[in-house]
Scaffold this motif. Sequence first.
Motif, mmCIF file in Angstrom:
data_model
loop_
_atom_site.group_PDB
_atom_site.id
_atom_site.type_symbol
_atom_site.label_atom_id
_atom_site.label_comp_id
_atom_site.label_asym_id
_atom_site.label_seq_id
_atom_site.Cartn_x
_atom_site.Cartn_y
_atom_site.Cartn_z
ATOM 1 N N HIS A 239 0.830 -1.213 0.000
ATOM 2 C CA HIS A 239 0.000 0.000 0.000
ATOM 3 C C HIS A 239 0.866 1.266 0.000
ATOM 4 O O HIS A 239 0.337 2.364 -0.107
ATOM 5 C CB HIS A 239 -0.891 0.039 1.246
ATOM 6 C CG HIS A 239 -1.932 -1.030 1.288
ATOM 7 N ND1 HIS A 239 -3.198 -0.819 1.794
ATOM 8 C CD2 HIS A 239 -1.919 -2.318 0.886
ATOM 9 C CE1 HIS A 239 -3.909 -1.939 1.715
ATOM 10 N NE2 HIS A 239 -3.139 -2.864 1.167
ATOM 11 N N VAL A 240 2.176 1.111 0.168
ATOM 12 C CA VAL A 240 3.062 2.250 0.432
ATOM 13 C C VAL A 240 3.793 2.682 -0.833
ATOM 14 O O VAL A 240 4.309 1.848 -1.584
ATOM 15 C CB VAL A 240 4.082 1.872 1.529
ATOM 16 C CG1 VAL A 240 5.038 3.029 1.801
ATOM 17 C CG2 VAL A 240 3.355 1.466 2.814
ATOM 18 N N THR A 241 3.825 3.990 -1.070
ATOM 19 C CA THR A 241 4.583 4.536 -2.201
ATOM 20 C C THR A 241 5.355 5.771 -1.748
ATOM 21 O O THR A 241 4.983 6.445 -0.791
ATOM 22 C CB THR A 241 3.651 4.946 -3.362
ATOM 23 O OG1 THR A 241 2.628 5.820 -2.859
ATOM 24 C CG2 THR A 241 3.009 3.739 -4.009
ATOM 25 N N THR A 242 6.448 6.056 -2.445
ATOM 26 C CA THR A 242 7.167 7.317 -2.293
ATOM 27 C C THR A 242 6.826 8.174 -3.499
ATOM 28 O O THR A 242 7.047 7.758 -4.638
ATOM 29 C CB THR A 242 8.687 7.086 -2.215
ATOM 30 O OG1 THR A 242 8.998 6.381 -1.018
ATOM 31 C CG2 THR A 242 9.444 8.411 -2.224
ATOM 32 N N LEU A 243 6.256 9.347 -3.247
ATOM 33 C CA LEU A 243 5.727 10.178 -4.332
ATOM 34 C C LEU A 243 6.521 11.470 -4.471
ATOM 35 O O LEU A 243 6.673 12.227 -3.518
ATOM 36 C CB LEU A 243 4.262 10.524 -4.057
ATOM 37 C CG LEU A 243 3.306 9.345 -3.851
ATOM 38 C CD1 LEU A 243 1.920 9.855 -3.480
ATOM 39 C CD2 LEU A 243 3.238 8.486 -5.104
ATOM 40 N N ILE A 244 7.021 11.714 -5.659
ATOM 41 C CA ILE A 244 7.642 12.999 -5.999
ATOM 42 C C ILE A 244 6.968 13.475 -7.280
ATOM 43 O O ILE A 244 7.117 12.868 -8.340
ATOM 44 C CB ILE A 244 9.154 12.876 -6.214
ATOM 45 C CG1 ILE A 244 9.833 12.279 -4.974
ATOM 46 C CG2 ILE A 244 9.750 14.255 -6.532
ATOM 47 C CD1 ILE A 244 11.328 12.070 -5.137
ATOM 48 N N GLY A 245 6.194 14.535 -7.158
ATOM 49 C CA GLY A 245 5.466 15.072 -8.301
ATOM 50 C C GLY A 245 5.979 16.441 -8.684
ATOM 51 O O GLY A 245 6.446 17.206 -7.834
ATOM 52 N N ILE A 246 5.897 16.765 -9.953
ATOM 53 C CA ILE A 246 6.391 18.040 -10.461
ATOM 54 C C ILE A 246 5.253 18.753 -11.187
ATOM 55 O O ILE A 246 4.672 18.200 -12.131
ATOM 56 C CB ILE A 246 7.578 17.827 -11.416
ATOM 57 C CG1 ILE A 246 8.714 17.086 -10.687
ATOM 58 C CG2 ILE A 246 8.077 19.153 -11.979
ATOM 59 C CD1 ILE A 246 9.639 16.350 -11.600
ATOM 60 N N SER A 247 4.929 19.954 -10.720
ATOM 61 C CA SER A 247 3.895 20.743 -11.389
ATOM 62 C C SER A 247 4.543 21.898 -12.142
ATOM 63 O O SER A 247 5.548 22.465 -11.705
ATOM 64 C CB SER A 247 2.877 21.276 -10.379
ATOM 65 O OG SER A 247 3.462 22.211 -9.498
ATOM 66 N N VAL A 248 3.977 22.223 -13.276
ATOM 67 C CA VAL A 248 4.442 23.333 -14.109
ATOM 68 C C VAL A 248 3.285 24.308 -14.273
ATOM 69 O O VAL A 248 2.230 23.933 -14.800
ATOM 70 C CB VAL A 248 4.924 22.844 -15.483
ATOM 71 C CG1 VAL A 248 5.350 24.034 -16.353
ATOM 72 C CG2 VAL A 248 6.067 21.851 -15.339
ATOM 73 N N LYS A 249 3.452 25.511 -13.766
ATOM 74 C CA LYS A 249 2.408 26.534 -13.790
ATOM 75 C C LYS A 249 1.108 26.013 -13.190
ATOM 76 O O LYS A 249 0.020 26.248 -13.704
ATOM 77 C CB LYS A 249 2.197 27.049 -15.222
ATOM 78 C CG LYS A 249 3.412 27.782 -15.781
ATOM 79 C CD LYS A 249 3.145 28.365 -17.156
ATOM 80 C CE LYS A 249 4.353 29.142 -17.666
ATOM 81 N NZ LYS A 249 4.128 29.713 -19.014
ATOM 82 N N GLY A 250 1.246 25.265 -12.099
ATOM 83 C CA GLY A 250 0.082 24.805 -11.362
ATOM 84 C C GLY A 250 -0.577 23.546 -11.876
ATOM 85 O O GLY A 250 -1.607 23.129 -11.356
ATOM 86 N N VAL A 251 0.015 22.906 -12.885
ATOM 87 C CA VAL A 251 -0.564 21.687 -13.445
ATOM 88 C C VAL A 251 0.414 20.534 -13.272
ATOM 89 O O VAL A 251 1.610 20.665 -13.567
ATOM 90 C CB VAL A 251 -0.888 21.865 -14.945
ATOM 91 C CG1 VAL A 251 -1.478 20.591 -15.528
ATOM 92 C CG2 VAL A 251 -1.855 23.036 -15.136
ATOM 93 N N ALA A 252 -0.084 19.393 -12.776
ATOM 94 C CA ALA A 252 0.765 18.216 -12.599
ATOM 95 C C ALA A 252 1.286 17.744 -13.950
ATOM 96 O O ALA A 252 0.508 17.433 -14.850
ATOM 97 C CB ALA A 252 -0.022 17.106 -11.918
ATOM 98 N N LYS A 253 2.616 17.674 -14.085
ATOM 99 C CA LYS A 253 3.193 17.323 -15.375
ATOM 100 C C LYS A 253 4.132 16.136 -15.333
ATOM 101 O O LYS A 253 4.426 15.543 -16.372
ATOM 102 C CB LYS A 253 3.956 18.534 -15.957
ATOM 103 C CG LYS A 253 3.047 19.658 -16.438
ATOM 104 C CD LYS A 253 2.158 19.193 -17.578
ATOM 105 C CE LYS A 253 1.255 20.290 -18.099
ATOM 106 N NZ LYS A 253 0.343 19.799 -19.160
ATOM 107 N N ALA A 254 4.620 15.758 -14.158
ATOM 108 C CA ALA A 254 5.590 14.667 -14.124
ATOM 109 C C ALA A 254 5.547 13.940 -12.792
ATOM 110 O O ALA A 254 5.338 14.544 -11.739
ATOM 111 C CB ALA A 254 7.005 15.185 -14.386
ATOM 112 N N GLY A 255 5.769 12.641 -12.863
ATOM 113 C CA GLY A 255 5.889 11.799 -11.690
ATOM 114 C C GLY A 255 6.586 10.528 -12.117
ATOM 115 O O GLY A 255 6.626 10.194 -13.308
ATOM 116 N N ALA A 256 7.130 9.802 -11.179
ATOM 117 C CA ALA A 256 7.893 8.606 -11.512
ATOM 118 C C ALA A 256 7.258 7.380 -10.889
ATOM 119 O O ALA A 256 6.999 7.342 -9.691
ATOM 120 C CB ALA A 256 9.337 8.743 -11.018
#
Length: 262
Positions: A140-157
């Motif tokens: 159930h566990v994840t490590t989340l690093i998200g990248i938003s560009v101008k307020g919109v989610a654009k990248a995740g791994a």
Amino acid sequence: MANIINIMTAAGAPLLMRIISSSVAVANRAANIIRDIMKKGELGIVEKEGKHDLQTEADRSAQRCIVASLHKQFPNVPVIGEEDLDTQDLPADFLELSFDEDVLKCVCPDQYKDVKEEDIVIWVDPVDGTAEYTQGLLDHVTTLIGISVKGVAKAGAYGFERKNPPQGQNIITTTRSHSDEIITQSVEACKPTEILRVGGAGHKVLLLIEGKVHAYVFASPGCKKWDTCAPEAILHTIGGKLTDMHEKCMKLQMVEKNEQVT
């Protein structure tokens, strides 16, 4: 030597690709920290705002590693983590500069080649599904690093194998530990053939991405931007979307840390 070559290669890549590459590399380091703490059995559990809102040594150490490393590499890009922690007197390996070579080999879409530092915010949830982590429910566990560009989610791994959800069924995933009458009614209104109650917002979105469920329903405030940025970006790539009850997409501007995504 391999790391030096890696850094030199990264220097010529667009900013967004360098951030994604660094995020993948540091996420892997953080995952090793989380596993090592679990193996030692010294979780250091504290309650933040109740028994379902926990923090462990894994949350603290993993976030310090992620935030410190990304901040050192990209000092002008805001990095916002779930935990309110300082990053003073950290081990040298937490500040290691590293990049994922597979990401650097990818071609950056033209519209993102000139993205500026001031357009980017990095959102970090070091251990999404902390309650489940303390119970040993590691899937159930994840490590989340998200990248938003101008307020919109654009990248995740996240590495995943995409499959189509089962035909003739309507499998809904929802919260495992934060349910109430409204959430129950909302899920039942979808007329599910099966309900998967699991922990971790990121984990539930990933079940949707992988094609194991048809929808993720959580009709309640509570999810934060660091919970949703990374999985939302990936969800978009397969034609999905993350919205509120009125189909309004969420913005990921840098705001006060206690603001909730609704």
